[in-house]
Motif scaffolding. Structure first.
Motif, PDB file in Angstrom:
ATOM      1  N   LEU A 123       0.853  -1.194   0.000  1.00  0.00           N
ATOM      2  CA  LEU A 123       0.000   0.000   0.000  1.00  0.00           C
ATOM      3  C   LEU A 123       0.885   1.239   0.000  1.00  0.00           C
ATOM      4  O   LEU A 123       1.902   1.277   0.697  1.00  0.00           O
ATOM      5  CB  LEU A 123      -0.908  -0.001   1.237  1.00  0.00           C
ATOM      6  N   PHE A 124       0.473   2.219  -0.786  1.00  0.00           N
ATOM      7  CA  PHE A 124       1.257   3.453  -0.906  1.00  0.00           C
ATOM      8  C   PHE A 124       0.363   4.668  -0.679  1.00  0.00           C
ATOM      9  O   PHE A 124      -0.742   4.755  -1.242  1.00  0.00           O
ATOM     10  CB  PHE A 124       1.862   3.570  -2.313  1.00  0.00           C
ATOM     11  N   ASP A 125       0.881   5.600   0.099  1.00  0.00           N
ATOM     12  CA  ASP A 125       0.279   6.918   0.206  1.00  0.00           C
ATOM     13  C   ASP A 125       0.441   7.621  -1.154  1.00  0.00           C
ATOM     14  O   ASP A 125       1.308   7.238  -1.961  1.00  0.00           O
ATOM     15  CB  ASP A 125       1.003   7.686   1.317  1.00  0.00           C
ATOM     16  N   LEU A 126      -0.370   8.641  -1.418  1.00  0.00           N
ATOM     17  CA  LEU A 126      -0.295   9.342  -2.713  1.00  0.00           C
ATOM     18  C   LEU A 126       0.585  10.592  -2.652  1.00  0.00           C
ATOM     19  O   LEU A 126       1.650  10.651  -3.253  1.00  0.00           O
ATOM     20  CB  LEU A 126      -1.711   9.712  -3.173  1.00  0.00           C
ATOM     21  N   ASP A 127       0.135  11.600  -1.871  1.00  0.00           N
ATOM     22  CA  ASP A 127       0.809  12.901  -1.872  1.00  0.00           C
ATOM     23  C   ASP A 127       2.150  12.852  -1.149  1.00  0.00           C
ATOM     24  O   ASP A 127       2.242  12.436   0.007  1.00  0.00           O
ATOM     25  CB  ASP A 127      -0.082  13.954  -1.203  1.00  0.00           C
ATOM     26  N   GLY A 145      -0.607  20.747   2.946  1.00  0.00           N
ATOM     27  CA  GLY A 145      -1.804  20.167   2.338  1.00  0.00           C
ATOM     28  C   GLY A 145      -2.818  19.632   3.336  1.00  0.00           C
ATOM     29  O   GLY A 145      -3.848  19.095   2.940  1.00  0.00           O
ATOM     30  N   THR A 146      -2.519  19.786   4.619  1.00  0.00           N
ATOM     31  CA  THR A 146      -3.402  19.171   5.615  1.00  0.00           C
ATOM     32  C   THR A 146      -4.582  20.066   6.011  1.00  0.00           C
ATOM     33  O   THR A 146      -5.557  19.578   6.556  1.00  0.00           O
ATOM     34  CB  THR A 146      -2.627  18.798   6.898  1.00  0.00           C
ATOM     35  N   ARG A 147      -4.476  21.384   5.751  1.00  0.00           N
ATOM     36  CA  ARG A 147      -5.590  22.253   6.142  1.00  0.00           C
ATOM     37  C   ARG A 147      -6.728  22.169   5.119  1.00  0.00           C
ATOM     38  O   ARG A 147      -6.475  22.045   3.922  1.00  0.00           O
ATOM     39  CB  ARG A 147      -5.087  23.701   6.240  1.00  0.00           C
ATOM     40  N   THR A 183      -5.122   7.050   0.309  1.00  0.00           N
ATOM     41  CA  THR A 183      -4.903   8.487   0.472  1.00  0.00           C
ATOM     42  C   THR A 183      -6.037   9.162   1.228  1.00  0.00           C
ATOM     43  O   THR A 183      -7.211   8.836   1.017  1.00  0.00           O
ATOM     44  CB  THR A 183      -4.709   9.160  -0.912  1.00  0.00           C
ATOM     45  N   ASN A 184      -5.683  10.076   2.106  1.00  0.00           N
ATOM     46  CA  ASN A 184      -6.677  10.918   2.767  1.00  0.00           C
ATOM     47  C   ASN A 184      -6.962  12.114   1.876  1.00  0.00           C
ATOM     48  O   ASN A 184      -6.029  12.751   1.386  1.00  0.00           O
ATOM     49  CB  ASN A 184      -6.154  11.426   4.122  1.00  0.00           C
ATOM     50  N   GLY A 185      -8.237  12.419   1.678  1.00  0.00           N
ATOM     51  CA  GLY A 185      -8.561  13.591   0.863  1.00  0.00           C
ATOM     52  C   GLY A 185      -9.910  13.430   0.202  1.00  0.00           C
ATOM     53  O   GLY A 185     -10.623  12.446   0.403  1.00  0.00           O
ATOM     54  N   PRO A 186     -10.260  14.427  -0.627  1.00  0.00           N
ATOM     55  CA  PRO A 186     -11.563  14.420  -1.306  1.00  0.00           C
ATOM     56  C   PRO A 186     -11.546  13.535  -2.552  1.00  0.00           C
ATOM     57  O   PRO A 186     -10.487  13.071  -2.983  1.00  0.00           O
ATOM     58  CB  PRO A 186     -11.732  15.885  -1.697  1.00  0.00           C
ATOM     59  N   ARG A 187     -12.729  13.326  -3.125  1.00  0.00           N
ATOM     60  CA  ARG A 187     -12.846  12.535  -4.352  1.00  0.00           C
ATOM     61  C   ARG A 187     -11.934  13.052  -5.449  1.00  0.00           C
ATOM     62  O   ARG A 187     -11.490  12.292  -6.315  1.00  0.00           O
ATOM     63  CB  ARG A 187     -14.295  12.618  -4.879  1.00  0.00           C
ATOM     64  N   ALA A 188     -11.675  14.370  -5.417  1.00  0.00           N
ATOM     65  CA  ALA A 188     -10.860  14.991  -6.462  1.00  0.00           C
ATOM     66  C   ALA A 188      -9.440  14.434  -6.505  1.00  0.00           C
ATOM     67  O   ALA A 188      -8.713  14.677  -7.478  1.00  0.00           O
ATOM     68  CB  ALA A 188     -10.809  16.511  -6.255  1.00  0.00           C
ATOM     69  N   GLN A 189      -9.037  13.663  -5.494  1.00  0.00           N
ATOM     70  CA  GLN A 189      -7.732  12.992  -5.541  1.00  0.00           C
ATOM     71  C   GLN A 189      -7.613  12.136  -6.808  1.00  0.00           C
ATOM     72  O   GLN A 189      -6.517  11.941  -7.329  1.00  0.00           O
ATOM     73  CB  GLN A 189      -7.544  12.083  -4.308  1.00  0.00           C
ATOM     74  N   GLY A 233       0.989  -7.010   4.923  1.00  0.00           N
ATOM     75  CA  GLY A 233       1.930  -6.601   3.886  1.00  0.00           C
ATOM     76  C   GLY A 233       2.646  -5.335   4.304  1.00  0.00           C
ATOM     77  O   GLY A 233       3.036  -5.195   5.468  1.00  0.00           O
ATOM     78  N   TRP A 234       2.777  -4.406   3.364  1.00  0.00           N
ATOM     79  CA  TRP A 234       3.561  -3.187   3.605  1.00  0.00           C
ATOM     80  C   TRP A 234       2.740  -1.918   3.379  1.00  0.00           C
ATOM     81  O   TRP A 234       1.858  -1.894   2.524  1.00  0.00           O
ATOM     82  CB  TRP A 234       4.749  -3.137   2.640  1.00  0.00           C
ATOM     83  N   MET A 235       3.084  -0.876   4.149  1.00  0.00           N
ATOM     84  CA  MET A 235       2.544   0.462   3.917  1.00  0.00           C
ATOM     85  C   MET A 235       3.712   1.419   3.755  1.00  0.00           C
ATOM     86  O   MET A 235       4.624   1.441   4.583  1.00  0.00           O
ATOM     87  CB  MET A 235       1.665   0.904   5.100  1.00  0.00           C
ATOM     88  N   VAL A 236       3.668   2.225   2.683  1.00  0.00           N
ATOM     89  CA  VAL A 236       4.722   3.199   2.393  1.00  0.00           C
ATOM     90  C   VAL A 236       4.113   4.592   2.414  1.00  0.00           C
ATOM     91  O   VAL A 236       3.104   4.830   1.729  1.00  0.00           O
ATOM     92  CB  VAL A 236       5.340   2.944   0.995  1.00  0.00           C
ATOM     93  N   GLY A 237       4.691   5.508   3.183  1.00  0.00           N
ATOM     94  CA  GLY A 237       4.149   6.865   3.199  1.00  0.00           C
ATOM     95  C   GLY A 237       5.046   7.852   3.898  1.00  0.00           C
ATOM     96  O   GLY A 237       6.012   7.470   4.570  1.00  0.00           O
ATOM     97  N   ASP A 238       4.714   9.134   3.767  1.00  0.00           N
ATOM     98  CA  ASP A 238       5.563  10.194   4.331  1.00  0.00           C
ATOM     99  C   ASP A 238       5.034  10.746   5.656  1.00  0.00           C
ATOM    100  O   ASP A 238       5.704  11.556   6.282  1.00  0.00           O
ATOM    101  CB  ASP A 238       5.720  11.352   3.338  1.00  0.00           C
ATOM    102  N   SER A 239       3.846  10.330   6.065  1.00  0.00           N
ATOM    103  CA  SER A 239       3.284  10.857   7.315  1.00  0.00           C
ATOM    104  C   SER A 239       3.535   9.876   8.465  1.00  0.00           C
ATOM    105  O   SER A 239       3.095   8.720   8.406  1.00  0.00           O
ATOM    106  CB  SER A 239       1.783  11.089   7.160  1.00  0.00           C
ATOM    107  N   ALA A 240       4.213  10.361   9.505  1.00  0.00           N
ATOM    108  CA  ALA A 240       4.523   9.497  10.653  1.00  0.00           C
ATOM    109  C   ALA A 240       3.249   9.021  11.334  1.00  0.00           C
ATOM    110  O   ALA A 240       3.158   7.860  11.755  1.00  0.00           O
ATOM    111  CB  ALA A 240       5.405  10.252  11.643  1.00  0.00           C
TER     112      ALA A 240
END
Ligand SMILES: [Mg+2]
Length: 221
Positions: free
Chosen positions: A6-10, A48-50, A108-114, A159-166
């Motif tokens: 699994l991969f985060d997007l942004d 991008g979190t606000r 990914t966390n976010g709106p449908r527009a992702q 499995g695995w998760m890859v992302g930039d948010s701790a």
């Protein structure tokens, strides 16, 4: 262990910081904003979190922009995803992983527009599943969104998760029982938090870690 990655997007699969900078440059020009605007926009964005409502409300207040926030938000979700590009090394790494039988999903966390970011970059063609928090009804670090991602791939949540948010990607992934890889983006890991299994700078490095976990160093290349 399932062959699930699994991969985060942004700022993981896609360089959100660069895309946002490109959008900001255009926004500054179109609204005839002063040169100091970039540092304000970057500050108000909070990586991008606000919420975009608060983001544009504050920019309107700071710079006396007369266009309403609703209109600015609607325009943003057209213009900003179009600023995204994907690195060929990322595409090649995902193809290598999938060629070894791994299922790959975006979480990914976010709106449908992702979705538009995945369409603009053709990333949608390179993955087996996509879970967007607004669509799923759960957001990282909630285990429910990781479970849904595994389900879309037809695999157990293992499995695995890859992302930039701790917090969202690493702590969330750990709580979901996944092994984790943190995209450092030049940052140091906060040692007061449970460490990820690996810390990397690029997607090819992350894929290398995942393949080495199964095949060992000799066969992962
Ligand atoms: Mg991210």
């Amino acid at each position: 262990m399932s062959a699930l990655a699994l991969f985060d997007l942004d700022n993981t699969l896609l360089d959100r910081a660069s895309a946002f900078a490109r959008w900001s440059k255009r926004f500054i020009e179109e609204n005839d904003l002063p040169s100091r605007a970039w540092s304000v926009i970057e500050h108000v964005d909070v990586d991008g979190t606000r919420s975009r409502r608060l983001f544009f409300d504050e920019l309107r207040a700071q710079f006396g922009i007369t266009t309403g926030s609703e209109d600015l938000i609607a325009r943003y979700y057209v213009d900003y995803p179009a600023c995204f590009t994907i690195e060929s090394e990322t595409v090649e790494a995902l193809r290598l992983l999938r060629s070894r039988g791994w299922k790959v999903a975006v979480v990914t966390n976010g709106p449908r527009a992702q979705w538009r970011k995945l369409e603009v970059t053709n990333l949608a063609d390179e993955v087996d599943g996509v879970c967007i928090s607004e669509v799923v009804g759960a957001q990282k670090p909630d285990t429910a969104i990781f479970r849904e991602a595994a389900r879309t791939c037809g695999l157990a949540l293992d499995g695995w998760m890859v992302g930039d948010s701790a917090s969202a990607d690493i702590a969330g992934g750990q709580r979901a029982g996944l092994r984790t890889i943190w995209m450092a983006r030049g940052r140091e890991w906060d040692l007061t938090q449970d460490s990820p299994d690996a810390i990397v700078s690029t997607i090819p490095e992350a894929v290398d870690v995942i393949l080495q976990s199964v095949y060992g160093p000799a066969l992962s290349a």
